[in-house]
Design a protein around this motif. Sequence first.
Motif, PDB file in Angstrom:
ATOM      1  N   GLU A  34       0.815  -1.202   0.000  1.00 24.26           N
ATOM      2  CA  GLU A  34       0.000   0.000   0.000  1.00 24.26           C
ATOM      3  C   GLU A  34       0.856   1.263   0.000  1.00 24.26           C
ATOM      4  N   ASP A  35       1.963   1.203   0.725  1.00 19.38           N
ATOM      5  CA  ASP A  35       2.836   2.373   0.791  1.00 19.38           C
ATOM      6  C   ASP A  35       3.390   2.720  -0.598  1.00 19.38           C
ATOM      7  N   ILE A  40       3.429   6.063  -5.537  1.00 15.79           N
ATOM      8  CA  ILE A  40       3.251   6.241  -6.996  1.00 15.79           C
ATOM      9  C   ILE A  40       2.188   7.322  -7.214  1.00 15.79           C
ATOM     10  N   SER A  41       1.121   7.228  -6.463  1.00 13.29           N
ATOM     11  CA  SER A  41       0.019   8.170  -6.616  1.00 13.29           C
ATOM     12  C   SER A  41       0.478   9.601  -6.312  1.00 13.29           C
ATOM     13  N   GLU A  42       1.307   9.718  -5.293  1.00 14.65           N
ATOM     14  CA  GLU A  42       1.859  11.051  -4.938  1.00 14.65           C
ATOM     15  C   GLU A  42       2.779  11.558  -6.045  1.00 14.65           C
ATOM     16  N   GLU A  43       3.669  10.671  -6.512  1.00  9.96           N
ATOM     17  CA  GLU A  43       4.602  11.048  -7.589  1.00  9.96           C
ATOM     18  C   GLU A  43       3.832  11.599  -8.789  1.00  9.96           C
ATOM     19  N   LYS A  44       2.691  11.011  -9.037  1.00 10.64           N
ATOM     20  CA  LYS A  44       1.940  11.372 -10.226  1.00 10.64           C
ATOM     21  C   LYS A  44       0.863  12.407  -9.944  1.00 10.64           C
ATOM     22  N   ASP A  45       0.778  12.799  -8.693  1.00  7.55           N
ATOM     23  CA  ASP A  45      -0.198  13.818  -8.298  1.00  7.55           C
ATOM     24  C   ASP A  45      -1.599  13.427  -8.777  1.00  7.55           C
ATOM     25  N   ASP A  46      -1.962  12.203  -8.470  1.00 11.27           N
ATOM     26  CA  ASP A  46      -3.267  11.667  -8.898  1.00 11.27           C
ATOM     27  C   ASP A  46      -4.423  12.453  -8.290  1.00 11.27           C
ATOM     28  N   ARG A  54      -6.517   2.961  -7.341  1.00  7.14           N
ATOM     29  CA  ARG A  54      -5.269   2.182  -7.251  1.00  7.14           C
ATOM     30  C   ARG A  54      -5.281   1.281  -6.014  1.00  7.14           C
ATOM     31  N   LEU A  55      -5.688   1.844  -4.904  1.00  6.12           N
ATOM     32  CA  LEU A  55      -5.660   1.072  -3.658  1.00  6.12           C
ATOM     33  C   LEU A  55      -6.646  -0.095  -3.711  1.00  6.12           C
TER      34      LEU A  55
END
Lengths: 469, 341
Positions: A34-35, A40-46, A54-55
Amino acid sequence: MSEEKTIVDDINRSVYDVIDKENSATRLEEGLNEDIIRRISEEKDDPDWMREFRLNCLKIYNELEVPQWGPGIEGLDMSHISTYVRPKTDMKNSWDDVPEDIKNTFERLGIPEAERASLAGVGAQYDSELVYHNVMKEVEEQGVVYTDFESALKGEYSDMVREHFMKLLVPTDHKFNALHGAVWSGGSFVYVPKGVKVSIPLQSYFRLNAKGAGQFEHTLIIVDEGADLHFIEGCSAPKYNVANLHSGCVELFVSKNAKLRYSTIENWSKNMYNLNSKRAIVEENARMEWVSGSFGSHTSYLYPSTILKGDNSTMEYTGITFAGEGQNLDTGMKVMHVGKNTSSVVNTKSIAKSGGVSTTRTSVQVMPGAKGAKSVVSCESLMVDNISRSDTIPVMDIRTDDADIGHEASIGSIPDDAVFYMMSRGMSEEDARALIVSGFADNVSRELPMEYAAEMNNLIRLEMKGSIG
Amino acid sequence: MAEKIMINSLVPPTWNRLKVNETYVELPGAFSSAIEENLTEADAGKWKIETGCGKELSDYLENAGVKPVLANVRSGILNMIKPVYKEDSADIICIDIPENETVNILTDLTSDESTKATAVFQILIKAGNNSVVNLTQVIRPGKGLKLINDIGSEISGKAQVNLVQIFTDGSDINAGYRAELSGDDSFAGCRIGLIRSNGETLDMNYVMKHFAPRSKSEISVSGALSTGAKKIFRGTIDFVKGCAGADGTENESVLILDDTVINKTVPLILCTEENVAGSHGASIGKPAEDMLYYMMSRGIDKEKALRILERAALESAVSHIEDQTALEYVMNIINENEDNE
């Protein structure tokens, strides 16, 4: 002619095997939890919905079993795969701005040259992100949208993306769709407006350079009513001694009276697990065409599927698979006839050599209401030696009386008399056999633009050079 | 105690969602024999022949105490085997054909409408060098009989096993056949005619395993499906390394007569040998309009025309019956069925 067979090692595929020194800005640690998904989500600013999506996909991934019906994928250990590697550059619109080492790689692969010669737009992905994207001004002026997936997700077309993203390839379909949903990065979004005919193809090229990494690009193409597009996808990677993973998703929406051709020349390195999913839904009077050449990867699961939803919709699939030493390529196609008077024409060829395993797996389903459905499937396999394996596994599931379904499959070897004839005219045995195999693959190369047909024939020559038999 | 076991496994399997990889049947814990003739028990150790339904079924029968018996078959006559089904039963009939002999065998698998039971009928064949086995089966169990018809054969050099199977209307049937072409120039022919209707199922698994050089196999299936019938045909031609010059063909032609049927066809070709020829062809769909039109223009109504096409599908297999007596027997049954309709 001698009955003795000589097997020679495969030759170096130097153009594709050049390794750039890894120079990434971000490389997430190997594994899947999950981390990592949150990072990844943060990197991509989802947007929030995408992070939740995603989760949820991760949960589904953890619940689903690895498929038991295909080639073994025991060599793929997700705890040793890095799911996100960001190259040290953001996306550029000019090759001049792309970092030298990355640009050189694409130059060697001939991408900029192809763009100049024959493409209306190019997207080039390096590891997890696009590094180059450009589209011809004339095409842009027609209203065609061709952009990287992240821009589409947050820009003007975000609602359209959200409406279509993983609606055809749902995460619960199988474990690797769920994986893709959790870690996807990069890829392209294409929207062709009503009535627009794009006369020159668009292309995305995917290069995975990082060792022990995965590439999970998402391609979403929407061809609106009466529009027409040819999209080309190419992929390659250098060879490492550890497993790499490609698990992309391609979702294609072909609206009423529209036409889409999707061509792929896949040439992944032979340490790659290529677990890719592609699906098209085709509306009334629309047409979907697949052209597929599978040459690379260690193990492939690749079966572009088509739902002929609309009345009078049609599909044509033309594919070739070439399995050499150490490769287990499980390829084919699926089609589901739903609308009335739909038709599908499928032509697959497969070649196995030097101990390679090629499996052609197809399914044709005709649903109860699909009156007037017609389907013709032809699977031809060529065994180049007797240390390889070639299997054909078709399924037809027919549930209406008003259908006309034909299927034919054949397997054979390179005819000795044809080789003998060519040799008697001064050809070497190797060239004679390569020529026969090129002829066998002719139906695919004829469907590709000339530059790509030449590349495919070159790949066949490369593959055949290793086997004198 | 009754147990569910897996039969007719597809090897290798394919997508699970298509539901063709295997089928499950519930079998009783104890069986009687449906063969009234007293037959000699065979040496079970010498009759470990793989069958189309698969090892799990053979193991189950062995564990349930079903003993293989040797069939009394002779050259020059039609050898008839007709089990009488009254209760749950299982029989393993071993047919051992010496070199250079030709035998004709007919099995008629039928039952009274009142019989409610499960039956397993297994035939194991060893065809010696240069021998010919012509095995014709009429398979028409009554509505209450769940039947598993399972065959395994080992075919030696230049030997032939010619199987003709006629499935007429009846109950749900599972069928398997596996031919091991282990002798050079051996031949396995398998001609199937089938009619299924009224919700009946037919689940089939036929495997032609080519081990020997120049071995040859032919499978042809012709049939018609209507009114809720379900049919799965799995046909596998497997060219094993070393069978250079082998040749295998599969052909299927199925008429689908209405919208309520499910027809699944799974024709596999597996190959690890370079110098072979394998092919498959299938034609599935409604009867040709022009053919129907022609018949109707000659005064035959549509229903009657469809019955003629059903019969033609059966006769396409029947035409391969070598023995005249067997041929007449089968044609009488087809005619009787037609009269009853």
